[in-house]
Design an enzyme around this catalytic site. Structure first.
Site, PDB file in Angstrom:
ATOM      1  N   PHE A 282      41.076  32.693  59.368  1.00 21.28           N
ATOM      2  CA  PHE A 282      41.869  32.950  57.945  1.00 21.28           C
ATOM      3  C   PHE A 282      43.107  32.367  58.308  1.00 21.28           C
TER       4      PHE A 282
ATOM      5  N   THR B  39      49.341  32.678  58.001  1.00 24.15           N
ATOM      6  CA  THR B  39      50.549  32.493  58.631  1.00 24.15           C
ATOM      7  C   THR B  39      50.814  31.166  59.064  1.00 24.15           C
TER       8      THR B  39
ATOM      9  N   HIS C  48      56.738  31.044  58.590  1.00 23.91           N
ATOM     10  CA  HIS C  48      56.582  32.278  57.447  1.00 23.91           C
ATOM     11  C   HIS C  48      55.506  33.076  57.968  1.00 23.91           C
TER      12      HIS C  48
ATOM     13  N   ARG D  98      43.337  45.500  58.272  1.00 21.45           N
ATOM     14  CA  ARG D  98      44.111  46.735  58.660  1.00 21.45           C
ATOM     15  C   ARG D  98      43.380  47.991  58.777  1.00 21.45           C
TER      16      ARG D  98
ATOM     17  N   GLN E  21      51.662  69.849  86.625  1.00 24.53           N
ATOM     18  CA  GLN E  21      52.227  69.895  85.027  1.00 24.53           C
ATOM     19  C   GLN E  21      52.470  68.720  84.403  1.00 24.53           C
TER      20      GLN E  21
ATOM     21  N   GLU F 264      48.595  41.477  61.439  1.00 23.95           N
ATOM     22  CA  GLU F 264      48.229  42.217  60.367  1.00 23.95           C
ATOM     23  C   GLU F 264      49.250  43.146  59.725  1.00 23.95           C
TER      24      GLU F 264
ATOM     25  N   ASP G  99      57.207  47.122  61.829  1.00 27.97           N
ATOM     26  CA  ASP G  99      58.394  47.560  60.663  1.00 27.97           C
ATOM     27  C   ASP G  99      58.096  47.148  59.113  1.00 27.97           C
TER      28      ASP G  99
HETATM   29  P1  TGC Z   1      54.433  42.137  46.668  1.00 28.10           P
HETATM   30  O1  TGC Z   1      55.222  41.536  45.543  1.00 28.10           O
HETATM   31  O2  TGC Z   1      54.485  43.369  47.348  1.00 28.10           O
HETATM   32  O3  TGC Z   1      52.847  41.901  46.444  1.00 28.10           O
HETATM   33  C1  TGC Z   1      52.485  40.663  45.738  1.00 28.10           C
HETATM   34  C2  TGC Z   1      51.241  41.225  44.972  1.00 28.10           C
HETATM   35  O4  TGC Z   1      50.096  41.603  45.819  1.00 28.10           O
HETATM   36  C3  TGC Z   1      49.838  42.893  45.556  1.00 28.10           C
HETATM   37  N1  TGC Z   1      49.795  43.531  46.978  1.00 28.10           N
HETATM   38  C4  TGC Z   1      48.449  43.901  47.431  1.00 28.10           C
HETATM   39  N2  TGC Z   1      47.128  43.899  47.117  1.00 28.10           N
HETATM   40  C5  TGC Z   1      46.149  44.168  48.016  1.00 28.10           C
HETATM   41  N3  TGC Z   1      46.493  44.792  49.199  1.00 28.10           N
HETATM   42  C6  TGC Z   1      47.818  44.985  49.761  1.00 28.10           C
HETATM   43  N4  TGC Z   1      48.122  45.097  50.665  1.00 28.10           N
HETATM   44  C7  TGC Z   1      48.800  44.645  48.872  1.00 28.10           C
HETATM   45  N5  TGC Z   1      50.268  44.225  48.865  1.00 28.10           N
HETATM   46  C8  TGC Z   1      50.636  43.841  47.589  1.00 28.10           C
HETATM   47  C9  TGC Z   1      50.915  43.550  44.685  1.00 28.10           C
HETATM   48  O5  TGC Z   1      50.546  44.564  43.928  1.00 28.10           O
HETATM   49  C10 TGC Z   1      51.391  42.190  43.990  1.00 28.10           C
HETATM   50  O6  TGC Z   1      50.129  42.112  43.227  1.00 28.10           O
HETATM   51  P2  TGC Z   1      50.670  41.455  41.663  1.00 28.10           P
HETATM   52  O7  TGC Z   1      49.392  41.652  40.879  1.00 28.10           O
HETATM   53  O8  TGC Z   1      51.849  42.253  41.224  1.00 28.10           O
HETATM   54  O9  TGC Z   1      51.023  39.877  41.782  1.00 28.10           O
HETATM   55  O10 TGC Z   1      54.637  40.955  47.659  1.00 28.10           O
HETATM   56  P3  TGC Z   1      55.977  40.544  48.924  1.00 28.10           P
HETATM   57  O11 TGC Z   1      56.076  39.077  48.613  1.00 28.10           O
HETATM   58  O12 TGC Z   1      57.135  41.537  48.398  1.00 28.10           O
HETATM   59  O13 TGC Z   1      55.277  40.899  50.337  1.00 28.10           O
HETATM   60  C11 TGC Z   1      55.244  42.131  50.606  1.00 28.10           C
HETATM   61  C12 TGC Z   1      54.774  42.275  52.328  1.00 28.10           C
HETATM   62  C13 TGC Z   1      56.053  41.772  52.962  1.00 28.10           C
HETATM   63  C14 TGC Z   1      54.370  43.597  52.442  1.00 28.10           C
HETATM   64  C15 TGC Z   1      53.593  41.317  52.571  1.00 28.10           C
HETATM   65  O14 TGC Z   1      53.996  39.995  52.354  1.00 28.10           O
HETATM   66  C16 TGC Z   1      53.043  41.477  53.860  1.00 28.10           C
HETATM   67  O15 TGC Z   1      52.240  42.297  54.228  1.00 28.10           O
HETATM   68  N6  TGC Z   1      53.315  40.925  54.984  1.00 28.10           N
HETATM   69  C17 TGC Z   1      53.037  40.708  56.352  1.00 28.10           C
HETATM   70  C18 TGC Z   1      52.059  39.624  56.654  1.00 28.10           C
HETATM   71  C19 TGC Z   1      50.869  39.921  57.205  1.00 28.10           C
HETATM   72  O16 TGC Z   1      50.413  41.083  57.398  1.00 28.10           O
HETATM   73  N7  TGC Z   1      50.165  38.804  57.743  1.00 28.10           N
HETATM   74  C20 TGC Z   1      48.938  38.901  58.406  1.00 28.10           C
HETATM   75  C21 TGC Z   1      48.483  37.855  58.717  1.00 28.10           C
HETATM   76  S1  TGC Z   1      46.683  37.709  59.031  1.00 28.10           S
HETATM   77  C22 TGC Z   1      46.409  38.148  60.568  1.00 28.10           C
HETATM   78  O17 TGC Z   1      47.607  38.690  61.380  1.00 28.10           O
HETATM   79  C23 TGC Z   1      45.151  38.378  61.200  1.00 28.10           C
HETATM   80  S2  TGC Z   1      45.117  38.957  62.668  1.00 28.10           S
HETATM   81  C24 TGC Z   1      43.373  39.255  62.768  1.00 28.10           C
HETATM   82  C25 TGC Z   1      42.810  39.557  64.040  1.00 28.10           C
HETATM   83  O18 TGC Z   1      42.884  38.627  65.048  1.00 28.10           O
HETATM   84  O19 TGC Z   1      42.582  40.546  63.890  1.00 28.10           O
HETATM   85  P1  FAD Z   2      58.366  37.477  62.065  1.00 29.45           P
HETATM   86  O1  FAD Z   2      57.950  37.458  60.718  1.00 29.45           O
HETATM   87  O2  FAD Z   2      59.216  36.421  62.675  1.00 29.45           O
HETATM   88  O3  FAD Z   2      58.912  38.661  62.474  1.00 29.45           O
HETATM   89  C1  FAD Z   2      59.620  38.839  63.950  1.00 29.45           C
HETATM   90  C2  FAD Z   2      60.442  40.255  63.628  1.00 29.45           C
HETATM   91  O4  FAD Z   2      61.286  40.427  62.810  1.00 29.45           O
HETATM   92  C3  FAD Z   2      59.228  41.572  63.744  1.00 29.45           C
HETATM   93  O5  FAD Z   2      59.897  42.461  64.485  1.00 29.45           O
HETATM   94  C4  FAD Z   2      59.251  42.053  62.181  1.00 29.45           C
HETATM   95  O6  FAD Z   2      59.161  43.178  62.264  1.00 29.45           O
HETATM   96  C5  FAD Z   2      60.812  41.687  62.005  1.00 29.45           C
HETATM   97  N1  FAD Z   2      61.337  41.467  60.446  1.00 29.45           N
HETATM   98  C6  FAD Z   2      60.615  40.302  59.886  1.00 29.45           C
HETATM   99  N2  FAD Z   2      60.787  40.776  58.367  1.00 29.45           N
HETATM  100  C7  FAD Z   2      61.688  41.636  58.373  1.00 29.45           C
HETATM  101  C8  FAD Z   2      62.302  42.548  57.390  1.00 29.45           C
HETATM  102  N3  FAD Z   2      62.226  42.069  56.068  1.00 29.45           N
HETATM  103  N4  FAD Z   2      62.983  43.640  57.709  1.00 29.45           N
HETATM  104  C9  FAD Z   2      63.012  43.929  58.975  1.00 29.45           C
HETATM  105  N5  FAD Z   2      62.238  43.486  59.932  1.00 29.45           N
HETATM  106  C10 FAD Z   2      61.747  42.257  59.761  1.00 29.45           C
HETATM  107  N6  FAD Z   2      47.764  35.099  61.042  1.00 29.45           N
HETATM  108  C11 FAD Z   2      46.916  34.689  60.325  1.00 29.45           C
HETATM  109  O7  FAD Z   2      47.094  34.142  59.270  1.00 29.45           O
HETATM  110  N7  FAD Z   2      45.486  34.629  60.537  1.00 29.45           N
HETATM  111  C12 FAD Z   2      45.068  35.058  61.978  1.00 29.45           C
HETATM  112  O8  FAD Z   2      43.974  34.979  62.166  1.00 29.45           O
HETATM  113  C13 FAD Z   2      46.165  35.444  63.095  1.00 29.45           C
HETATM  114  N8  FAD Z   2      45.878  36.021  64.017  1.00 29.45           N
HETATM  115  C14 FAD Z   2      46.769  36.359  64.996  1.00 29.45           C
HETATM  116  C15 FAD Z   2      46.392  36.454  66.315  1.00 29.45           C
HETATM  117  C16 FAD Z   2      47.298  36.914  67.161  1.00 29.45           C
HETATM  118  C17 FAD Z   2      47.161  36.978  68.809  1.00 29.45           C
HETATM  119  C18 FAD Z   2      48.779  37.140  66.781  1.00 29.45           C
HETATM  120  C19 FAD Z   2      49.802  37.549  67.615  1.00 29.45           C
HETATM  121  C20 FAD Z   2      49.161  36.777  65.542  1.00 29.45           C
HETATM  122  C21 FAD Z   2      48.182  36.419  64.645  1.00 29.45           C
HETATM  123  N9  FAD Z   2      48.413  36.059  63.409  1.00 29.45           N
HETATM  124  C22 FAD Z   2      47.565  35.645  62.414  1.00 29.45           C
HETATM  125  C23 FAD Z   2      50.023  36.180  63.046  1.00 29.45           C
HETATM  126  C24 FAD Z   2      50.387  37.337  62.548  1.00 29.45           C
HETATM  127  O9  FAD Z   2      50.002  38.114  61.483  1.00 29.45           O
HETATM  128  C25 FAD Z   2      52.050  37.337  62.514  1.00 29.45           C
HETATM  129  O10 FAD Z   2      52.487  37.078  63.729  1.00 29.45           O
HETATM  130  C26 FAD Z   2      52.724  38.625  61.815  1.00 29.45           C
HETATM  131  O11 FAD Z   2      52.290  38.621  60.452  1.00 29.45           O
HETATM  132  C27 FAD Z   2      54.263  38.324  62.371  1.00 29.45           C
HETATM  133  O12 FAD Z   2      54.843  37.104  61.959  1.00 29.45           O
HETATM  134  P2  FAD Z   2      56.002  36.472  62.946  1.00 29.45           P
HETATM  135  O13 FAD Z   2      55.050  36.296  64.238  1.00 29.45           O
HETATM  136  O14 FAD Z   2      56.163  35.161  62.316  1.00 29.45           O
HETATM  137  O15 FAD Z   2      57.030  37.426  63.084  1.00 29.45           O
END
Ligand code: TGC
Ligand code: FAD
Length: 388
Positions: free
Chosen positions: A133, A136, A140, A247, A283, A367, A371
């Site tokens: 997937f 990231t 960004h 998540r 304890q 995920e 914060d």
């Molecule tokens: P925002 O305006 O809040 O939302 C945009 C549109 O999306 C809808 N929405 C959701 N829908 C389903 N589930 C959710 N959790 C949703 N959150 C929001 C929302 O209703 C809206 O819909 P519409 O119809 O109005 O367009 O978007 P924003 O740009 O303000 O961003 C919100 C924010 C910061 C919370 C979001 O970008 C976010 O969650 N950022 C974190 C990024 C993240 O989690 N990345 C993960 C990458 S993948 C990964 O880490 C895999 S690790 C896998 C592993 O090894 O296990």
């Molecule tokens: P940043 O966004 O740069 O954040 C750095 C710090 O700033 C954090 O403490 C954060 O909380 C803080 N911060 C950022 N914005 C704000 C704000 N607005 N207010 C306050 N604090 C803020 N991604 C994928 O797409 N697919 C994958 O399969 C995937 N697998 C991963 C596997 C591993 C082992 C790891 C480590 C990461 C993976 N990721 C994947 C990426 C992961 O989802 C991102 O690392 C995560 O979303 C955070 O992004 P970043 O690392 O760029 O941190």
């Protein structure tokens, strides 16, 4: 060490269905026999135990809470219990299953065409095709809405340009769900291994999740046919709804890492003699064990209730955020406390503690960071978004 029989202080067992108990016990036994004996070696070598993938497929665990197309159709509680037991083995195992089921199969299942579902899902459920997937990017992470990867129409197909980073399973995947902007709108594309202009080099040097493969995805004039766009979604809600699924798995998975650390700590505290007594008789040590049990029990109640709500379609993304944030946070604290209880032995790979602790640092970040989930809840509470 006494055999692991689970941690169930509030007798949640009585609320599980037969199917859920079987799923949990099957994966618990499988993890004990197949993951724990090999995982330290893989962790130290920085390799994923690929030999386990067909077995996971055979048990029906990939996409197991999805219906049809070869998927098992488990309840969300059964799926959660699977994640919990896998992550007691190692976060890498739960990550693999999360990425395959929630982040690769789910988008095809929810947003794909009938042809795409038939082409990919049965082989993905069997573990014959591996997905990843790509959301990231190097610049960004928390703000995927600002992604720079672009798609453009090109004859009958599309051409993709950009880079993704931190992608679990990228290097070993047969297909990648890549999110890119087409005419300014985020769309999902299926990129296959071997597509022109696509490569997925492995990222090295991790101190965490060492038994999981993490990669870059490089798209340089990558041409794909027109039938590889996910037709039924556009906008950030596409990838974000996949994240809600993954998540949810972490809400349970983190408890697996926590119970692994707790179990080892209880056994260690009963057998380690200091000042002529087991350290478990002091304890201060009992206080730590009681805190661990308290937080595991609260986390289990949260996960169970969330799972039942998800089965009824009543789990909001914010409810999932609270669960992910809480359960990873307590798991990480439990791992650190367990390291303390094990003294110097806590840093050895004879015990699972340091491995879980280092893994959970990633789980806390991916995920959505701790914060970001706070801010998601802040927005739900106040109606005011504080991301920017
Ligand atoms: P925002 O305006 O809040 O939302 C945009 C549109 O999306 C809808 N929405 C959701 N829908 C389903 N589930 C959710 N959790 C949703 N959150 C929001 C929302 O209703 C809206 O819909 P519409 O119809 O109005 O367009 O978007 P924003 O740009 O303000 O961003 C919100 C924010 C910061 C919370 C979001 O970008 C976010 O969650 N950022 C974190 C990024 C993240 O989690 N990345 C993960 C990458 S993948 C990964 O880490 C895999 S690790 C896998 C592993 O090894 O296990
Ligand atoms: P940043 O966004 O740069 O954040 C750095 C710090 O700033 C954090 O403490 C954060 O909380 C803080 N911060 C950022 N914005 C704000 C704000 N607005 N207010 C306050 N604090 C803020 N991604 C994928 O797409 N697919 C994958 O399969 C995937 N697998 C991963 C596997 C591993 C082992 C790891 C480590 C990461 C993976 N990721 C994947 C990426 C992961 O989802 C991102 O690392 C995560 O979303 C955070 O992004 P970043 O690392 O760029 O941190």
């Amino acid at each position: 060490m006494a055999p692991y029989t689970g941690v169930d202080f509030y007798n949640l067992e009585q609320h599980l269905t037969e199917e859920e108990r079987i799923a949990r016990d099957t994966v618990r036994d499988w993890t004990e026999e197949n993951v724990l004996p090999v995982i330290e070696e893989h962790y130290m070598a920085g390799t994923f135990p690929m030999g386990l993938v067909p077995q996971i497929g055979k048990m029906g665990l990939f996409g197991c809470n999805l219906e049809g197309y070869g998927c098992a159709g488990f309840s969300n509680v059964a799926y959660g219990l699977v994640c919990q037991e896998l992550e007691r083995g190692d976060s890498a195992l739960r990550s693999f299953v999360s990425v395959q089921g929630s982040l690769s199969m789910y988008p095809i299942h929810a947003f794909g065409s009938e042809d795409q579902k038939k082409k990919y899902l049965p082989d993905m459920a069997a573990g014959k095709l591996i997905g990843c997937f790509g959301l990231t990017e190097p610049d960004h992470g928390s703000d995927p809405g600002r992604m720079e990867t672009k798609a453009a129409a090109d004859g009958d197909g599309y051409v993709l340009n950009g880079a993704k980073m931190w992608i679990t399973n990228g290097t070993i995947a047969d297909l990648a769900i890549v999110w890119a902007k087409l005419d300014g709108k985020i769309r999902g594309f299926i990129v296959e291994k071997g597509d022109d202009g696509f490569s997925a080099p492995e990222m090295k040097g991790k101190h965490s999740l060492r038994a999981s493969i993490t990669s870059e995805l490089v798209l340089q004039d990558c041409h794909i046919p027109g039938d590889r766009i996910l037709p039924n979604v556009s906008g950030l809600k596409g990838p974000l709804s996949c994240l809600t699924q993954a998540r949810y798995g972490i809400v349970w998975g983190a408890l697996g890492a926590a119970t692994g650390c707790y179990h080892s700590s209880v056994e260690y505290a009963k057998s380690r003699i200091m000042f002529d007594k087991p350290i478990g008789s002091f304890q201060l040590v009992q206080n730590k064990l009681a805190w661990m049990l308290r937080e595991i029990t609260k986390g289990q109640l949260l996960a169970y209730h969330l799972g039942r709500a998800k089965d009824k379609g009543e789990a909001s993304p914010e409810m999932v955020s609270l669960g992910k944030m809480n359960n990873v946070d307590v798991a990480l604290r439990i791992a650190r406390m367990a390291r303390d209880i094990h003294g110097a032995n806590g840093i050895l790979n004879e015990y699972p503690i340091m491995r879980h602790m280092a893994n959970l640092e990633s789980v806390s970040t991916y995920e959505g960071t701790h914060d970001i989930h706070n801010l998601i809840l802040g927005k739900w509470i106040t109606g005011i978004q504080a991301f920017e």
